[in-house]
Design a protein around this motif. Structure first.
Motif, short mmCIF file in Angstrom:
data_model
loop_
_atom_site.label_atom_id
_atom_site.label_comp_id
_atom_site.label_asym_id
_atom_site.label_seq_id
_atom_site.Cartn_x
_atom_site.Cartn_y
_atom_site.Cartn_z
N CYS A 121 0.62 -0.84 0.16
CA CYS A 121 0.34 -0.05 0.08
C CYS A 121 0.77 1.17 0.17
O CYS A 121 0.45 1.60 -0.94
N ILE A 122 1.68 1.29 1.31
CA ILE A 122 2.78 2.62 0.79
C ILE A 122 3.26 1.99 -0.16
O ILE A 122 4.07 3.49 -1.09
N MET A 123 3.86 1.54 -1.13
CA MET A 123 4.25 1.39 -2.58
C MET A 123 4.00 2.25 -3.43
O MET A 123 4.28 2.49 -4.13
N ARG A 124 2.66 1.96 -3.62
CA ARG A 124 1.40 2.33 -4.80
C ARG A 124 1.32 3.88 -4.27
O ARG A 124 1.61 5.04 -5.49
N LEU A 125 1.75 4.03 -3.27
CA LEU A 125 1.48 5.94 -2.48
C LEU A 125 2.24 6.77 -2.92
O LEU A 125 2.66 7.96 -2.83
N MET A 126 4.00 5.86 -3.14
CA MET A 126 5.28 6.52 -2.70
C MET A 126 5.05 6.82 -4.29
O MET A 126 5.90 8.47 -4.54
N LYS A 127 4.23 6.36 -5.26
CA LYS A 127 4.41 6.61 -6.33
C LYS A 127 4.26 7.79 -7.12
O LYS A 127 4.48 8.65 -7.64
N GLU A 128 3.41 8.46 -6.42
CA GLU A 128 2.48 9.81 -6.21
C GLU A 128 3.96 10.84 -5.72
O GLU A 128 3.58 12.23 -5.86
N LEU A 129 4.40 11.30 -5.13
CA LEU A 129 5.26 11.71 -4.37
C LEU A 129 6.51 11.95 -5.41
O LEU A 129 6.84 12.05 -6.57
N LYS A 130 6.88 13.67 -5.09
CA LYS A 130 7.96 13.87 -5.49
C LYS A 130 8.69 12.88 -6.30
O LYS A 130 9.32 12.15 -5.39
N ALA B 46 18.65 15.12 5.63
CA ALA B 46 17.63 14.95 6.32
C ALA B 46 17.21 15.63 6.39
O ALA B 46 15.47 14.99 6.94
N VAL B 47 16.82 16.44 6.21
CA VAL B 47 15.69 17.73 5.67
C VAL B 47 14.94 17.01 4.54
O VAL B 47 13.28 16.79 4.88
N ARG B 48 15.05 16.55 3.63
CA ARG B 48 14.13 16.07 2.83
C ARG B 48 13.91 14.54 3.15
O ARG B 48 13.00 14.56 2.20
N VAL B 49 14.51 14.08 4.17
CA VAL B 49 13.72 13.23 4.33
C VAL B 49 13.09 13.65 5.23
O VAL B 49 11.59 12.43 4.74
N HIS B 50 12.79 13.71 6.34
CA HIS B 50 11.70 14.48 7.04
C HIS B 50 10.52 14.71 5.88
O HIS B 50 9.36 14.33 6.55
N ARG B 51 10.46 15.72 5.39
CA ARG B 51 8.94 16.29 4.80
C ARG B 51 8.70 15.02 3.56
O ARG B 51 7.24 15.19 3.11
N ALA B 52 9.56 14.68 2.84
CA ALA B 52 9.58 13.08 2.52
C ALA B 52 8.03 12.76 3.33
O ALA B 52 7.43 11.72 2.91
N GLU C 159 6.73 12.90 5.12
CA GLU C 159 5.47 14.09 6.22
C GLU C 159 4.82 14.13 4.90
O GLU C 159 3.52 14.15 5.18
N ALA C 160 5.10 14.49 3.88
CA ALA C 160 4.18 14.08 2.31
C ALA C 160 3.02 12.74 2.09
O ALA C 160 2.46 12.82 2.32
N LEU C 161 3.96 11.94 2.59
CA LEU C 161 3.91 10.59 2.43
C LEU C 161 2.65 9.81 3.56
O LEU C 161 1.52 10.04 2.91
N ARG C 162 2.47 11.46 4.93
CA ARG C 162 1.89 11.03 6.19
C ARG C 162 0.71 11.24 5.66
O ARG C 162 -0.64 10.72 5.72
N LYS C 163 0.21 12.64 4.99
CA LYS C 163 -0.14 13.39 4.29
C LYS C 163 -1.37 13.10 3.19
O LYS C 163 -2.14 12.72 3.10
#
Length: 187
Positions: A114-123, A155-161, A163-167
């Motif tokens: 499920c998460i891998m499907r949603l990750m495809k939507e991220l930048k 580290a900032v990029r991972v944190h933002r990523a 957060e984007a995945l959580r949203k």
């Protein structure tokens, strides 16, 4: 140090020169209390900055050296308070990790799909960061090196990523995400 502007808020040049002359004794004083030369130097340096800023608290009848030792004692106390708070936070984090249940392989695979499907939507840069750091468990420093960015930027990029995945999970899975449901039918 003679260029320091003499205002009522700042320590006098004469008092500052006296303090600078005793710098080694101050470091030794602090080092005996914190058991680290580097930490002692940091504490004394910070105290020097505060002494310049808080010179108005030096009373005329008080020795600048005695006044500075009082500042150093307070700085050492603050150092130990900070370490105590940090230690308690680490203990709580360890307890939290110990109490977490490890999901079964089937549950993990279902959630991961499920998460891998949603990750495809991220930048793409977020997707790559999560793939390397969270999925492949690569160290952030290694990811930074491979991406030709600083470790802090990574580290900032991972944190933002994250957060984007959580949203994305919250938007896609709604209450399922809030309650930790693994019977995901939101795909």
């Amino acid at each position: 140090m003679e260029n320091i502007e003499q205002t009522p808020e700042h320590i006098s040049g004469e008092a500052l020169q006296r303090l600078l002359a005793d710098r080694r004794q101050f470091i030794s004083f602090v080092e005996r209390r914190v058991n680290s030369r580097e930490m002692a130097e940091d504490i004394v340096q910070t105290a020097f900055v505060k002494s310049i800023e808080r010179g108005k608290t030096l009373r005329d009848n008080e020795s600048a050296v005695a006044w500075f030792y009082r500042m150093l004692r307070n700085a050492v106390i603050d150092h130990y308070r900070h370490n105590e708070v940090h230690s308690r936070a680490m203990e709580e984090w360890v307890k939290e990790l110990e109490s977490q249940e490890i999901p079964s392989p089937d549950t993990r695979n279902e959630v991961c799909a499920c998460i891998m499907r949603l990750m495809k939507e991220l930048k793409p840069e977020y997707r790559d960061a999560l793939q390397k750091v969270d999925v492949e468990e690569e160290a952030v420093s290694e990811f930074a090196k491979a991406a030709s960015i600083s470790a802090n930027n990574a580290a900032v990029r991972v944190h933002r990523a994250r957060e984007a995945l959580r949203k994305q999970v919250k938007v896609t899975c709604g209450t399922c995400a809030e309650h930790g449901c693994v019977d995901c039918r939101c795909g």
